[in-house]
Design a protein around this motif. Structure first.
Motif, mmCIF file in Angstrom:
data_model
loop_
_atom_site.group_PDB
_atom_site.id
_atom_site.type_symbol
_atom_site.label_atom_id
_atom_site.label_comp_id
_atom_site.label_asym_id
_atom_site.label_seq_id
_atom_site.Cartn_x
_atom_site.Cartn_y
_atom_site.Cartn_z
ATOM 1 N N ALA A 34 0.855 -1.188 0.000
ATOM 2 C CA ALA A 34 0.000 0.000 0.000
ATOM 3 C C ALA A 34 0.888 1.233 0.000
ATOM 4 O O ALA A 34 1.867 1.298 0.747
ATOM 5 C CB ALA A 34 -0.922 0.015 1.214
ATOM 6 N N SER A 35 0.551 2.180 -0.858
ATOM 7 C CA SER A 35 1.321 3.419 -0.945
ATOM 8 C C SER A 35 0.390 4.524 -1.424
ATOM 9 O O SER A 35 -0.829 4.312 -1.557
ATOM 10 C CB SER A 35 2.515 3.235 -1.885
ATOM 11 O OG SER A 35 3.355 4.377 -1.859
ATOM 12 N N SER A 36 0.934 5.680 -1.712
ATOM 13 C CA SER A 36 0.094 6.812 -2.125
ATOM 14 C C SER A 36 0.773 7.590 -3.238
ATOM 15 O O SER A 36 1.994 7.569 -3.386
ATOM 16 C CB SER A 36 -0.203 7.728 -0.932
ATOM 17 O OG SER A 36 1.008 8.205 -0.356
ATOM 18 N N ILE A 37 -0.070 8.296 -4.013
ATOM 19 C CA ILE A 37 0.407 9.047 -5.175
ATOM 20 C C ILE A 37 -0.456 10.286 -5.328
ATOM 21 O O ILE A 37 -1.599 10.326 -4.847
ATOM 22 C CB ILE A 37 0.335 8.151 -6.442
ATOM 23 C CG1 ILE A 37 1.044 8.784 -7.632
ATOM 24 C CG2 ILE A 37 -1.117 7.827 -6.802
ATOM 25 C CD1 ILE A 37 1.183 7.852 -8.833
ATOM 26 N N GLY A 38 0.046 11.304 -5.998
ATOM 27 C CA GLY A 38 -0.703 12.542 -6.200
ATOM 28 C C GLY A 38 -1.060 12.779 -7.655
ATOM 29 O O GLY A 38 -1.301 13.915 -8.053
ATOM 30 N N TRP A 93 -2.574 12.139 -2.115
ATOM 31 C CA TRP A 93 -3.882 11.898 -1.471
ATOM 32 C C TRP A 93 -4.650 10.748 -2.119
ATOM 33 O O TRP A 93 -5.778 10.488 -1.758
ATOM 34 C CB TRP A 93 -4.725 13.167 -1.500
ATOM 35 C CG TRP A 93 -4.855 13.760 -2.873
ATOM 36 C CD1 TRP A 93 -5.756 13.459 -3.817
ATOM 37 C CD2 TRP A 93 -4.013 14.754 -3.429
ATOM 38 N NE1 TRP A 93 -5.544 14.190 -4.947
ATOM 39 C CE2 TRP A 93 -4.476 15.010 -4.738
ATOM 40 C CE3 TRP A 93 -2.904 15.471 -2.952
ATOM 41 C CZ2 TRP A 93 -3.861 15.937 -5.585
ATOM 42 C CZ3 TRP A 93 -2.301 16.381 -3.785
ATOM 43 C CH2 TRP A 93 -2.780 16.615 -5.087
ATOM 44 N N ILE A 94 -4.018 10.089 -3.085
ATOM 45 C CA ILE A 94 -4.640 8.905 -3.693
ATOM 46 C C ILE A 94 -3.898 7.671 -3.179
ATOM 47 O O ILE A 94 -2.712 7.497 -3.458
ATOM 48 C CB ILE A 94 -4.570 8.953 -5.234
ATOM 49 C CG1 ILE A 94 -5.250 10.214 -5.763
ATOM 50 C CG2 ILE A 94 -5.211 7.699 -5.835
ATOM 51 C CD1 ILE A 94 -5.074 10.427 -7.253
ATOM 52 N N VAL A 95 -4.596 6.850 -2.416
ATOM 53 C CA VAL A 95 -3.988 5.628 -1.879
ATOM 54 C C VAL A 95 -4.208 4.495 -2.870
ATOM 55 O O VAL A 95 -5.320 4.313 -3.390
ATOM 56 C CB VAL A 95 -4.605 5.272 -0.511
ATOM 57 C CG1 VAL A 95 -4.123 3.890 -0.046
ATOM 58 C CG2 VAL A 95 -4.246 6.323 0.520
ATOM 59 N N MET A 96 -3.137 3.750 -3.146
ATOM 60 C CA MET A 96 -3.233 2.579 -4.022
ATOM 61 C C MET A 96 -2.830 1.344 -3.233
ATOM 62 O O MET A 96 -1.836 1.378 -2.477
ATOM 63 C CB MET A 96 -2.343 2.735 -5.249
ATOM 64 C CG MET A 96 -2.843 3.783 -6.228
ATOM 65 S SD MET A 96 -2.077 3.628 -7.849
ATOM 66 C CE MET A 96 -2.971 4.886 -8.741
ATOM 67 N N VAL A 97 -3.604 0.281 -3.404
ATOM 68 C CA VAL A 97 -3.401 -0.947 -2.634
ATOM 69 C C VAL A 97 -3.308 -2.122 -3.597
ATOM 70 O O VAL A 97 -4.218 -2.341 -4.409
ATOM 71 C CB VAL A 97 -4.554 -1.184 -1.640
ATOM 72 C CG1 VAL A 97 -4.309 -2.442 -0.823
ATOM 73 C CG2 VAL A 97 -4.750 0.027 -0.742
ATOM 74 N N LYS A 98 -2.213 -2.878 -3.504
ATOM 75 C CA LYS A 98 -2.027 -4.076 -4.318
ATOM 76 C C LYS A 98 -2.500 -5.287 -3.517
ATOM 77 O O LYS A 98 -2.050 -5.526 -2.399
ATOM 78 C CB LYS A 98 -0.546 -4.233 -4.679
ATOM 79 C CG LYS A 98 -0.207 -5.482 -5.492
ATOM 80 C CD LYS A 98 -0.613 -5.324 -6.935
ATOM 81 C CE LYS A 98 -0.099 -6.476 -7.774
ATOM 82 N NZ LYS A 98 -0.494 -6.370 -9.180
#
Length: 860
Positions: free
Chosen positions: A560-564, A684-689
């Motif tokens: 899990a990480s985040s991107i803008g 502020w966009i969380v992405m989860v694999k």
């Protein structure tokens, strides 16, 4: 020398008007005089002949043109309908083929007409549509001009103050989902921040509230009728009541508007004052930043061309970027003409409107050709009927009205059947197109439908009505009449045109399908499988690192990480033209995508590194480093970039890696220069694999964690794969619909070919019997009957394939990454059409070849 002849048109005119008891004498005298005068001067003789004809054109020699019969029109109409009904009964197969073919074509055309009408109506419902404009921004870069609808936040207010042509102006933020709360109800809804004149510009109907005052106070909110019902279970007496946004701030309801129309390109549930957005996002106060939509209403009589000249350098003169220019474009045109190339408006969704309009014309044209071909073929069976009717006194006008009424009745029955088909298939059509279409019998639809139906009926009935009714009864009854070469060639030409259109549709279906398959199978440069994303809010946003750490402990979640930055078109993205490097031309403006990421994001997306490394927690200074993609390095022309230093926003940053190019936009666009910077605070966009096969369990645990971590907030997530597919929604719909319409076109063509083959076999029945008696085998008969049809289809293939190649090539030009047109697309389409034609004709020819010759010749 040849004997001179009198002027033929003058002689015909004389025979037309002159009484029969006088004609022989007058004509004989004039011809004798003409021969005498020709000895002196042929030219003078012809002139005198014409003068003599005109001198005889007077009442004394003119025959009576009065029709000497009384006709009972009501009885004749009843008689014609009776004959039509009997003909339908007698030729049931032709009747059914015509009914199915024409009604299918009309139904397809009606469905496409409803879709096209809806597309053309998008954003046209605003009362001030003629004066409503959107301000666009041209960014002049080293590679050309990039056009965007993102403008500075202060632009609308400044234009309203400084430009006398502007009556109203409003800034508008991009729609975003926020949590609205009333007591214990928490609802996610789509909203926008807008200027105070928003409802003066756009015609979104206010049920309650004054459009001049609803946004005057920045602590107010205007909500939709549906949202009001969800939050309060009513729309009555809620003005002045409070709604909490994001569990942080209270807003008072100042107005309620009706649900946004389905033909509005912008859908939202509530609006807030743009003044609130200014407070929360100070970046909008700078002229060097953009990201806000700007809309204008010009005063009556204002010239938009003159305004565009005045605002071209508006941003530059207010301290903005030097390479930016502005222009205003009609707001309602942006939906259909939203694509720009090098600063010029080129196309957009209008391409698909034109495409489906052409398909509708093709399908309806094929149906009308089918109808006309079978009508003319059937009419030639009735030559003896025509001869007998004319012999016993039937006037040509009565024959014309009979055949036209028969054809129009057939077209009318087809229209009724088509309307029933549209009502039955409209729900499925709406599901495919994503529309909410309904069959409302408005004036435009009724007139268009009736016009098409009457035209098809008159066209199909014109041959028997005008051509066959002109024959002399003696020739028809003696059997001396033969089918003209022109009739045969006309029929063959129509079959060729029919199959030409069908083959073009088959090629189009193949090309669209292959391009869509290409977008699904091509390596994007990153892994989108089993990745969900959502916008973080509340407590999770304030302590993002802790929240990500807890998510990584959930079973089934790999990372899990985040991107803008959005990885698909239509989402949030950011760009910058301030990157400076050694050797850069100061006059060149290079726009690059700016992607702010958290640790592990590049690894989670599985983006390959061509050189160097990604951001790592092992290096405490990575927040001052930068990673470029291959396109950016190629644009900058830097060799061995790892370790080199560039300047971004006035700060030196060292290049630590080069990422392989990946598609963060659709295949319509080329891969643009891009850089990554480590900036977790602005992601502020969380992405989860998620591990494959554990999606359900992982998402249940994630929703549970989110609820515990963010009480009062609902987890609104989407799979990255879904967003990627949404980029190609238009192409997917074109692919599905074109398959259906191509199938219907082929079916109609086959029905027509089936009917013509049956008609041909019936007319050559005696010939078949004689050939079989003389020793021809069944296959020889099949070859004889199917040879002409095979030649017609082969000619259609030769005509259709080059046209199809041109159309396919033009459509693929809209993609920066597209398939190569293969020879087998065209060869396969031609072969498929030929096999279908052989199968269709073969059903009739084999049946005809197996008939007993005794039965064929029995009536002889």
């Amino acid at each position: 020398m040849e004997k001179p002849l009198p002027p033929k048109y003058a002689l015909r005119f004389l025979r037309w008007f002159c009484r029969e008891d006088c004609l022989e004498e007058i004509e004989g005298n004039m011809l004798e005089l003409f021969e005498q005068q020709c000895e002196e001067s042929p030219r003078k003789a012809r002139r005198k002949f014409i003068q003599n004809v005109l001198l005889h054109f007077r009442p004394a020699f003119m025959k009576s043109f009065q029709i000497h019969y009384i006709q009972n029109h009501r009885a004749m109409i009843r008689h014609n309908f009776l004959l039509t009904f009997r003909n339908f009964q007698r030729y049931k197969s032709t009747f059914l083929i015509n009914l199915i073919g024409l009604s299918s074509g009309l139904a397809c055309a009606l469905l496409i007409f409803l879709w096209v009408q809806d597309e053309l109506s998008v954003d046209k419902f605003h009362e001030k549509d003629a004066q409503l404009y959107q301000v666009m921004e041209n960014q002049h870069n080293a590679d050309g001009i990039v056009t965007t609808d993102a403008t500075p936040g202060l632009l609308a207010e400044s234009l309203a103050e400084e430009m006398p042509e502007v009556e109203y102006a409003t800034p508008t933020s991009w729609p975003e989902k926020l949590t609205l709360s009333v007591k214990d109800k928490n609802i996610k809804a789509e909203g926008q921040y807008v200027g105070k004149d928003f409802f003066n510009i756009f015609s979104y109907d206010l049920i309650q509230g004054d459009k001049d005052q609803v946004l005057a106070d920045k602590n107010t909110i205007v909500i939709s009728e549906t949202l009001a019902t969800k939050l309060f279970n009513t729309t009555e007496n809620i003005i002045g009541k409070s709604i909490e946004i994001q569990h942080e701030r209270q807003f008072l309801i100042s107005g309620i508007f009706k649900e946004t129309p389905s033909n509005s390109s912008t859908q939202f549930d509530f609006v807030l004052s743009f003044e609130v957005y200014k407070d929360d996002s100070p970046w909008v106060l700078g002229w060097t930043n953009n990201g806000i939509l700007t809309y204008l209403v010009l005063r009556e009589g204002s010239n938009v061309g003159h305004l565009n000249k005045k605002i071209a350098d508006f941003v530059k003169t207010h301290g903005g970027e030097e390479h930016v220019s502005l222009f205003a474009t009609p707001y309602s045109e942006n939906y259909l003409y939203g694509k720009y190339e090098n600063g010029q408006q080129v196309s957009g969704r209008i391409t698909y409107v034109r495409l489906f309009s052409i398909i509708a014309i093709f399908v309806l044209g094929i149906a009308c050709i089918n109808f006309m071909n079978l009508s003319t073929a059937k009419a030639s069976r009735r030559l003896k009927e025509i001869g007998i009717k004319k012999a016993i006194g039937a006037h040509r006008n009565s024959l014309i009205s009979q055949y036209l009424s028969e054809s129009l009745l057939m077209a009318g029955l087809s229209l009724i059947t088509a309307l029933i088909m549209v009502l039955l298939f409209l729900p499925q059509f709406n599901e495919i197109t994503g529309k909410q279409l309904a069959l409302h019998l408005n004036t435009r639809l009724v007139l268009t439908t009736l016009g098409i139906t009457i035209f098809a009926g008159l066209l199909a009935g014109s041959y028997p009505a005008l051509y066959l009714s002109s024959f002399k009864p003696i020739a028809v009854l003696k059997g001396t009449f033969n089918t003209s070469i022109g009739e045969l060639w006309a029929r063959k030409g129509l079959v060729i045109l029919q199959f030409t259109l069908s083959i073009m549709l088959i090629v189009s279906v193949l090309v669209v399908y292959q391009q869509i398959a290409y977008t699904q199978s091509k390596n994007l440069g990153y892994d989108k499988d089993n990745i969900v994303h959502f916008e973080v809010e509340g407590k999770a946003e304030k302590s993002l690192d802790v929240f990500l750490s807890e998510m990584n402990n959930i079973p089934g979640i790999i990372n899990a990480s985040s991107i803008g930055h959005s990885l698909v078109d239509g989402g949030y993205r950011s760009s910058s033209s301030t990157v400076q490097w050694e050797g850069k031309n100061p006059d060149d403006i290079v726009e690059m995508e700016c992607v702010r990421v958290n640790y592990d994001m590049i690894e989670m997306l599985d983006i390959d590194m061509v050189a160097g490394r990604t951001f790592s927690r092992d290096y405490s200074t990575d927040s001052t480093k930068i990673i470029f993609n291959e396109a950016a390095i190629e644009t900058m022309g830097i060799k061995d970039p790892v370790g080199k230093v560039i300047n971004l926003w006035g700060v030196d940053r060292q290049i630590i890696g080069v990422a392989k190019d990946f598609h963060f936009q659709s295949f319509h666009e080329k891969v643009k220069p891009l850089f990554f910077i480590l900036n977790p605070q602005q992601t502020w966009i969380v992405m989860v694999k998620i591990a494959a096969g554990k999606e359900q369990e992982a998402m249940m645990n994630l929703e549970k964690l989110y609820g515990q971590y963010n009480p009062g907030f609902a987890l609104d997530y989407r799979f990255l794969e879904e967003d990627y597919q949404a980029q190609y929604a238009a192409e997917q719909r074109v692919s599905v619909l074109s398959r259906y319409f191509a199938g219907i076109a082929i079916l109609i063509s086959c029905l027509g070919l089936f009917g013509l083959a049956a008609f041909t076999a019936e007319r050559r029945l005696k010939e078949i019997g004689i050939r079989k008696i003389l020793g021809s085998c069944d296959w020889n008969i099949v070859y004889l009957l199917s040879g002409d049809f095979t030649k017609m289809v082969l000619v259609a293939i030769l005509i259709a394939l080059p046209i199809s190649y041109f159309i396919a090539q033009r459509w693929l030009e809209d993609f920066a990454f597209s398939i190569e047109l293969q020879w087998w697309y065209f060869a396969g389409a031609g072969l498929l059409a030929l096999l279908i034609a052989w199968f269709t004709v073969g059903l009739q020819t084999v049946k005809a070849a197996r008939v007993n010759p005794v039965d064929c010749l029995r009536d002889e």
